[in-house]
Design an enzyme around this catalytic site. Structure first.
Site, mmCIF file in Angstrom:
data_model
loop_
_atom_site.group_PDB
_atom_site.id
_atom_site.type_symbol
_atom_site.label_atom_id
_atom_site.label_comp_id
_atom_site.label_asym_id
_atom_site.label_seq_id
_atom_site.Cartn_x
_atom_site.Cartn_y
_atom_site.Cartn_z
ATOM 1 N N SER A 1 82.510 23.767 51.135
ATOM 2 C CA SER A 1 83.870 23.808 50.584
ATOM 3 C C SER A 1 83.942 23.748 49.066
ATOM 4 C CB SER A 1 84.727 22.687 51.173
ATOM 5 O OG SER A 1 84.369 21.441 50.629
ATOM 6 N N LYS B 1 86.352 17.189 46.595
ATOM 7 C CA LYS B 1 87.232 18.266 46.144
ATOM 8 C C LYS B 1 87.505 18.104 44.644
ATOM 9 C CE LYS B 1 87.764 19.367 50.482
ATOM 10 N NZ LYS B 1 86.930 20.367 51.061
#
Length: 175
Positions: free
Chosen positions: A40, A83
């Site tokens: 990701s 993230k």
């Protein structure tokens, strides 16, 4: 002689306990190690990269846009996600035409791969970040569970922000 030996053992025991206590404090409140799992955050981070996290800024809620953070996903598996912070409290994040806009200005996201397009993953494409929260996105936008799905992330759920990648050795990098 027995008193001298007992005294030395006691001094060593106190030193070892003090060292363990300091190491525990350091690990819980200053630095931690994290291993990236999944794609990701590609191309910035890859599966099995090892990072060190700085925890003081997240403990004091001093989080900045662009930082790479680790947070508790609050899912049933107890997963931690990594993230990039896009917006902080008061920011308006909008996703349109494949791009991210922050407070009305299109972000220059030079950390994304050239063909990366950002799409909303729900009916919502405009977010106002509430006080005490951040808005995060993965760098691999087509393969990321992030604030587009989870909503804003509570600052209390942040576990630290990445300061250095230490493995693989040929990719050591400060963030």
């Amino acid at each position: 002689m027995n008193n001298q030996l007992a005294k030395e053992i006691k001094e060593y025991a106190i030193s070892i306990i003090a060292a363990l206590f300091i190491a525990l404090l350091f690990h819980n409140y200053v630095f931690a190690r994290a291993t990236v799992e999944g794609p990701s955050m590609q191309p910035t981070l890859h599966n099995k990269d090892i990072l060190f996290l700085e925890k003081i800024s997240t403990e004091t809620s001093n989080v900045k846009r662009g930082q790479i953070v680790v947070f508790d996903s609050k899912n049933e598996n107890g997963d931690y996600y990594i993230k990039r912070v896009i917006g902080v409290a008061g920011d308006i994040v909008e996703i349109k035409n494949g791009h991210v806009y922050l407070n009305g200005n299109m972000l220059n996201e030079n950390y994304l791969s050239a063909n990366n397009i950002t799409e909303p993953l729900s009916t919502q494409s405009r977010y106002t970040v509430p006080s005490g929260y951040v808005f995060v996105l993965g760098d691999n936008r087509t393969n990321s569970i992030d604030s587009r799905i989870l909503g804003p992330i509570n600052l209390k759920d942040l576990k630290g922000h990445a300061v250095i990648r230490v493995f693989p050795f040929d990719s050591i990098e400060m963030f």
